[in-house]
Design a protein around this motif. Structure first.
Motif, PDB file in Angstrom:
ATOM      1  N   LYS A  64       0.837  -1.218   0.000  1.00 47.85           N
ATOM      2  CA  LYS A  64       0.000   0.000   0.000  1.00 47.85           C
ATOM      3  C   LYS A  64       0.865   1.259   0.000  1.00 47.85           C
ATOM      4  O   LYS A  64       1.992   1.245   0.506  1.00 47.85           O
ATOM      5  CB  LYS A  64      -0.961   0.001   1.193  1.00 47.85           C
ATOM      6  CG  LYS A  64      -0.298  -0.076   2.562  1.00 47.85           C
ATOM      7  CD  LYS A  64      -1.375  -0.158   3.661  1.00 47.85           C
ATOM      8  CE  LYS A  64      -0.772  -0.056   5.038  1.00 47.85           C
ATOM      9  NZ  LYS A  64       0.158  -1.162   5.359  1.00 47.85           N
ATOM     10  N   GLY A  65       0.299   2.328  -0.577  1.00 50.52           N
ATOM     11  CA  GLY A  65       1.031   3.598  -0.617  1.00 50.52           C
ATOM     12  C   GLY A  65       0.703   4.397  -1.861  1.00 50.52           C
ATOM     13  O   GLY A  65      -0.027   3.939  -2.742  1.00 50.52           O
ATOM     14  N   SER A  66       1.260   5.608  -1.931  1.00 50.74           N
ATOM     15  CA  SER A  66       1.077   6.494  -3.095  1.00 50.74           C
ATOM     16  C   SER A  66       2.411   6.619  -3.811  1.00 50.74           C
ATOM     17  O   SER A  66       3.433   6.907  -3.172  1.00 50.74           O
ATOM     18  CB  SER A  66       0.637   7.889  -2.636  1.00 50.74           C
ATOM     19  OG  SER A  66      -0.573   7.797  -1.922  1.00 50.74           O
ATOM     20  N   ILE A  67       2.400   6.417  -5.119  1.00 48.80           N
ATOM     21  CA  ILE A  67       3.660   6.458  -5.866  1.00 48.80           C
ATOM     22  C   ILE A  67       3.554   7.368  -7.090  1.00 48.80           C
ATOM     23  O   ILE A  67       2.457   7.675  -7.557  1.00 48.80           O
ATOM     24  CB  ILE A  67       4.101   5.039  -6.311  1.00 48.80           C
ATOM     25  CG1 ILE A  67       3.111   4.465  -7.349  1.00 48.80           C
ATOM     26  CG2 ILE A  67       4.233   4.097  -5.124  1.00 48.80           C
ATOM     27  CD1 ILE A  67       3.635   3.241  -8.078  1.00 48.80           C
ATOM     28  N   VAL A  68       4.718   7.780  -7.582  1.00 44.86           N
ATOM     29  CA  VAL A  68       4.783   8.511  -8.852  1.00 44.86           C
ATOM     30  C   VAL A  68       5.654   7.718  -9.831  1.00 44.86           C
ATOM     31  O   VAL A  68       6.496   6.914  -9.412  1.00 44.86           O
ATOM     32  CB  VAL A  68       5.338   9.953  -8.692  1.00 44.86           C
ATOM     33  CG1 VAL A  68       4.434  10.794  -7.823  1.00 44.86           C
ATOM     34  CG2 VAL A  68       6.759   9.952  -8.159  1.00 44.86           C
ATOM     35  N   ILE A  69       5.420   7.951 -11.109  1.00 50.72           N
ATOM     36  CA  ILE A  69       6.182   7.264 -12.157  1.00 50.72           C
ATOM     37  C   ILE A  69       6.912   8.305 -13.004  1.00 50.72           C
ATOM     38  O   ILE A  69       6.299   9.262 -13.487  1.00 50.72           O
ATOM     39  CB  ILE A  69       5.261   6.420 -13.057  1.00 50.72           C
ATOM     40  CG1 ILE A  69       4.568   5.325 -12.236  1.00 50.72           C
ATOM     41  CG2 ILE A  69       6.035   5.808 -14.216  1.00 50.72           C
ATOM     42  CD1 ILE A  69       3.483   4.557 -12.994  1.00 50.72           C
ATOM     43  N   LEU A  70       8.227   8.118 -13.146  1.00 49.32           N
ATOM     44  CA  LEU A  70       9.015   8.956 -14.056  1.00 49.32           C
ATOM     45  C   LEU A  70       9.160   8.173 -15.359  1.00 49.32           C
ATOM     46  O   LEU A  70       9.767   7.099 -15.380  1.00 49.32           O
ATOM     47  CB  LEU A  70      10.389   9.278 -13.475  1.00 49.32           C
ATOM     48  CG  LEU A  70      10.416  10.081 -12.169  1.00 49.32           C
ATOM     49  CD1 LEU A  70      11.844  10.429 -11.794  1.00 49.32           C
ATOM     50  CD2 LEU A  70       9.589  11.358 -12.283  1.00 49.32           C
ATOM     51  N   THR A 110      11.611  17.065  -8.261  1.00 49.92           N
ATOM     52  CA  THR A 110      11.537  18.233  -7.369  1.00 49.92           C
ATOM     53  C   THR A 110      10.133  18.842  -7.416  1.00 49.92           C
ATOM     54  O   THR A 110       9.543  19.161  -6.382  1.00 49.92           O
ATOM     55  CB  THR A 110      12.599  19.282  -7.765  1.00 49.92           C
ATOM     56  OG1 THR A 110      13.890  18.665  -7.690  1.00 49.92           O
ATOM     57  CG2 THR A 110      12.593  20.484  -6.836  1.00 49.92           C
ATOM     58  N   ASN A 111       9.583  18.972  -8.626  1.00 48.76           N
ATOM     59  CA  ASN A 111       8.226  19.517  -8.788  1.00 48.76           C
ATOM     60  C   ASN A 111       7.162  18.581  -8.235  1.00 48.76           C
ATOM     61  O   ASN A 111       6.216  19.022  -7.586  1.00 48.76           O
ATOM     62  CB  ASN A 111       7.941  19.813 -10.272  1.00 48.76           C
ATOM     63  CG  ASN A 111       8.808  20.950 -10.787  1.00 48.76           C
ATOM     64  OD1 ASN A 111       9.230  21.807 -10.016  1.00 48.76           O
ATOM     65  ND2 ASN A 111       9.084  20.945 -12.077  1.00 48.76           N
ATOM     66  N   LEU A 112       7.335  17.284  -8.479  1.00 46.94           N
ATOM     67  CA  LEU A 112       6.332  16.308  -8.023  1.00 46.94           C
ATOM     68  C   LEU A 112       6.264  16.224  -6.496  1.00 46.94           C
ATOM     69  O   LEU A 112       5.194  16.042  -5.933  1.00 46.94           O
ATOM     70  CB  LEU A 112       6.621  14.922  -8.615  1.00 46.94           C
ATOM     71  CG  LEU A 112       6.330  14.750 -10.112  1.00 46.94           C
ATOM     72  CD1 LEU A 112       6.812  13.396 -10.610  1.00 46.94           C
ATOM     73  CD2 LEU A 112       4.846  14.906 -10.410  1.00 46.94           C
ATOM     74  N   ILE A 113       7.417  16.387  -5.834  1.00 48.80           N
ATOM     75  CA  ILE A 113       7.422  16.337  -4.362  1.00 48.80           C
ATOM     76  C   ILE A 113       6.604  17.498  -3.792  1.00 48.80           C
ATOM     77  O   ILE A 113       5.918  17.357  -2.786  1.00 48.80           O
ATOM     78  CB  ILE A 113       8.865  16.418  -3.788  1.00 48.80           C
ATOM     79  CG1 ILE A 113       9.713  15.226  -4.241  1.00 48.80           C
ATOM     80  CG2 ILE A 113       8.856  16.453  -2.259  1.00 48.80           C
ATOM     81  CD1 ILE A 113      11.203  15.433  -4.053  1.00 48.80           C
ATOM     82  N   GLN A 114       6.684  18.648  -4.464  1.00 40.70           N
ATOM     83  CA  GLN A 114       5.938  19.819  -3.976  1.00 40.70           C
ATOM     84  C   GLN A 114       4.433  19.600  -4.089  1.00 40.70           C
ATOM     85  O   GLN A 114       3.671  19.937  -3.188  1.00 40.70           O
ATOM     86  CB  GLN A 114       6.367  21.074  -4.757  1.00 40.70           C
ATOM     87  CG  GLN A 114       7.742  21.545  -4.310  1.00 40.70           C
ATOM     88  CD  GLN A 114       8.374  22.551  -5.266  1.00 40.70           C
ATOM     89  OE1 GLN A 114       7.803  22.859  -6.310  1.00 40.70           O
ATOM     90  NE2 GLN A 114       9.535  23.042  -4.923  1.00 40.70           N
ATOM     91  N   VAL A 162       8.568   5.560  -5.781  1.00 37.40           N
ATOM     92  CA  VAL A 162       8.820   6.093  -7.127  1.00 37.40           C
ATOM     93  C   VAL A 162       9.248   4.937  -8.023  1.00 37.40           C
ATOM     94  O   VAL A 162      10.113   4.139  -7.633  1.00 37.40           O
ATOM     95  CB  VAL A 162       9.963   7.143  -7.122  1.00 37.40           C
ATOM     96  CG1 VAL A 162      10.247   7.654  -8.546  1.00 37.40           C
ATOM     97  CG2 VAL A 162       9.652   8.308  -6.192  1.00 37.40           C
ATOM     98  N   PHE A 163       8.657   4.848  -9.212  1.00 32.07           N
ATOM     99  CA  PHE A 163       9.203   3.965 -10.240  1.00 32.07           C
ATOM    100  C   PHE A 163       9.722   4.852 -11.362  1.00 32.07           C
ATOM    101  O   PHE A 163       8.980   5.653 -11.931  1.00 32.07           O
ATOM    102  CB  PHE A 163       8.146   3.000 -10.789  1.00 32.07           C
ATOM    103  CG  PHE A 163       8.625   2.246 -12.019  1.00 32.07           C
ATOM    104  CD1 PHE A 163       9.821   1.541 -12.002  1.00 32.07           C
ATOM    105  CD2 PHE A 163       7.889   2.254 -13.207  1.00 32.07           C
ATOM    106  CE1 PHE A 163      10.282   0.853 -13.125  1.00 32.07           C
ATOM    107  CE2 PHE A 163       8.332   1.578 -14.339  1.00 32.07           C
ATOM    108  CZ  PHE A 163       9.531   0.866 -14.298  1.00 32.07           C
TER     109      PHE A 163
END
Length: 322
Positions: free
Chosen positions: A167-173, A219-223, A231-232
């Motif tokens: 479980k969790g929230s992730i971002v993809i680059l 940097t932008n996504l963390i804000q 992160v993937f």
């Protein structure tokens, strides 16, 4: 040149004779070179051209080294060019290879669509083309030598889900839009995540497989998403950019998974700032691409697709890869 002797000056006759001899030698070299190229087209591969998307990425440097080692072993004259991530520059490189009459061409596309016309020109000249790491659209390639990117994407999803306890929230680059590698890794990752409904993708953004862009995008996504836990990144360069942006959070409150298994990526896995990398074998990709280029030039049968296996590297097994 402006520094040459004036007509009739002492020594100008001798220089003229030397210039004539030099010109005759140049003609002989050109004629010899043409017959050498022609012998390549009839008697199997002699000269192979390789256009890489960029050499500003350790992964492609390793691919080049693997290709060069194999070419040396096979007694092949391999010319490697760097397209510097510019599709029009790559088109020119393919055109040059085709007009110089190489026996076969290896291309690692900047853009799988944009490379099509250049590959079709080679097809018309009966020069077999091998795609390396990324596929070619709307043109014929003798074979595609690539890592199993879809399988790798699934492995990345499983590794990140295990790390996050499902479980969790992730971002993809994401990588460069239009590349088969980015598309396939992304598709494999999405497929893999279906088994982990507790993990939510809150943002996806391209960072073009580039470390500096990875840093900027992250940097932008963390804000906008300060509470992410994972992160993937579709390659290690972007993953390392993300690690830098995350600072002290990397490897602690935020787990990052990359893809490629580059030396810098593996170092970060060993240090614990990168949780895992899906390791490709770039030098093996280069080696197998040259083997297939030689076979195709001789008219031997080659597989339509050659899949090179990938493996998940974490701190537990990183010593086996470095």
């Amino acid at each position: 040149s402006s520094a040459g002797s004036a007509p009739g000056a002492p020594g100008s006759g001798r220089r003229g004779a030397l210039r004539f001899a030099g010109a005759a030698l140049a003609v002989a070299v050109v004629v010899g070179g043409v017959s050498y190229l022609n012998s390549g087209s009839s008697g199997g591969a002699k000269k192979v051209g390789m256009s890489l998307s960029t050499l500003n990425n350790p992964f492609f440097v390793q691919m080049k080294e693997g290709a060069q080692a194999e070419a040396e072993k096979a007694g092949i004259d391999l010319t490697v060019t760097d397209a510097q991530n510019d599709a029009s520059q790559q088109a020119n490189q393919l055109q040059n290879f085709t007009s110089s009459g190489v026996s076969s061409i290896i291309v690692n596309p900047v853009d799988s669509d944009a490379v099509g016309p250049g590959v079709r020109s080679a097809n018309q000249a009966d020069i077999p083309v091998i795609a390396a790491d990324r596929g070619v659209n709307k043109a014929d390639t003798a074979t595609l030598v690539a890592s199993d990117n879809v399988a790798g994407g699934k492995l990345a999803a499983d590794a990140l889900a295990d790390r996050l306890g499902g479980k969790g929230s992730i971002v993809i680059l994401q990588g460069t839009a239009g590349t088969s590698a980015s598309r396939e890794r992304g598709a494999g990752f999405a497929e893999g995540l279906k088994a982990h409904p507790g993990i939510k993708v809150v943002a996806k953004q391209p960072a073009d497989f580039d470390r500096t862009k990875g840093l900027d995008v992250m940097t932008n996504l963390i804000q906008s998403h300060p509470d992410i836990t994972g992160v993937f990144a579709e390659n290690d360069e972007m993953a390392l950019g993300a690690v830098k942006a995350l600072g002290g959070k990397a490897g602690k409150s935020v787990s990052v998974v990359g893809f490629d298994g580059t030396p810098d990526g593996l170092k970060a896995v060993g240090a614990g700032t990168l949780y895992a990398s899906v390791a490709q074998q770039p030098s093996e990709l280069g080696r197998i691409a040259v083997q297939n280029a030689v076979k195709a030039a001789k008219g031997d049968t080659v597989e339509k697709t050659v899949k090179v296996p990938v493996k998940v590297v974490t701190r537990e097994n990183v010593a086996d890869f470095s």
